[in-house]
Design an enzyme around this catalytic site. Structure first.
Site: not given
Length: 339
Positions: A277, A184, A157
């Site tokens: 995540d 992401h 991310s």
């Protein structure tokens, strides 16, 4: 959320202030006209989110992002006139710690800039608040496809684009290696990410279309805001569920698919990023007998996702970015010269 705006163009700054002020959920706490001023204001009055332009006097948005993440870390959304025309700067900013990128509402092509910006802000708000969630359940397992000898699944991310590039730089994996990256990033920028990453690596890089098969010898990139899943026949698809999951596309969702579907050799790597995540999915991969690696704090732009994995003992190894690359070469191997 408390929001700071860093933009030296008065008209653009006012457009951003107007969009933020259009909802009672957010407030603008300051407006900085230079990158240096943005850093100072973050130190003196840290906001929840900074809307960061790329081109500013004193410090550009990339350097301002780097210094903010070093001195007063907070969520940063790059908001600039035409992101597609500044791909190199955008990925440098993402590598420095920015979460995402969108167009300035006043200058957004095709309209819809206000709602697009508010959607980004809402999503980042969820990322800031979320403390973890269970991933979307995968489909029933199927037998291993022998054409792929090893599946390398990478999740990242904040700071991820540069981290992925560094981990895979100069490496041509052994034949039969499939590499899937879940980063992401907004779907409108996924193709640019794929092109940019391809310029950094010796392997070809491709975005994943719905229904694609795993492919050896290249890096496959998730390209939509829906979650990447792997079907019973090891086909790659996109699924919007879970709809309210803050991380899109979700690393957890794909890692869980690997744990449930993939009977062969696999390695899961969780790189830098805000939030949690990927941690639960990495744990599922470890419990399924796969090799699991998380990036260490010192080399992470944001030590959120790897920290979450370390806290639940999901990673067998916690390594620096440089050593992750070495570990992958050692475990998976390198394609012989001339082949």
């Amino acid at each position: 959320m408390k929001i700071g705006i860093a933009n030296d163009v008065a008209m653009a700054a006012e457009a951003l202030r107007r969009v933020v002020a259009s909802t009672s959920e957010h407030q603008v706490v300051w407006i900085a006209r230079t990158g240096l001023e943005a850093v100072r204001m973050c130190v003196d009055n840290r906001p929840d989110l900074v809307l960061m332009d790329l081109n500013m006097p004193e410090l550009d948005g990339v350097e301002a992002t780097r210094q903010i993440m070093e001195k007063a870390p907070c969520a940063i959304l790059v908001v600039t006139g035409q992101p597609q025309d500044n791909v190199s700067q955008v990925f440098r900013a993402l590598g420095a710690g920015a979460l995402d990128v969108t167009a300035t509402p006043l200058l957004a092509r095709g309209g819809g800039g206000d709602s697009a910006l508010l959607h980004k802000i809402k999503t980042i708000g969820k990322l800031i608040r979320v403390s973890g969630a269970d991933a979307h359940p995968a489909q029933p397992p199927d037998r291993f496809d022998g054409k792929i000898k090893h599946l390398l699944a990478i999740g990242s991310s904040t700071g991820g684009p540069i981290a992925v590039a560094k981990a895979l730089a100069g490496w041509n994996p052994a034949p039969g290696t499939a590499i899937v990256v879940v980063q992401h990033i907004d779907e409108n920028f996924a193709a640019h990410f794929s092109k940019w990453l391809g310029e950094q690596l010796v392997m070809p890089v491709r975005v994943i279309d719905d229904g694609d098969a795993l492919e050896a010898g290249c890096v496959q990139i998730a390209r939509t805001n829906d979650h990447l899943v792997m079907s019973a026949r090891h086909r790659l698809h996109y699924d919007e569920a879970p709809r309210d999951y803050a991380y899109r596309p979700s690393v957890d969702v794909f890692f869980h698919c690997v744990a449930r579907h993939w009977d062969g050799d696999a390695t899961g790597v969780l790189l830098t990023g805000m939030g949690r995540d990927g941690a639960n999915g990495l744990l599922a991969m470890r419990q399924a007998g796969k090799t699991t690696i998380a990036q260490d704090q010192a080399s992470s732009a944001v030590y959120g996702m790897p920290r979450a994995a370390a806290e639940i003992d999901a990673a067998q190894q916690i390594l620096s970015l440089e050593n992750i690359g070495r570990a992958l070469r050692s475990r998976i191997g390198t394609k012989p010269a001339g082949n």
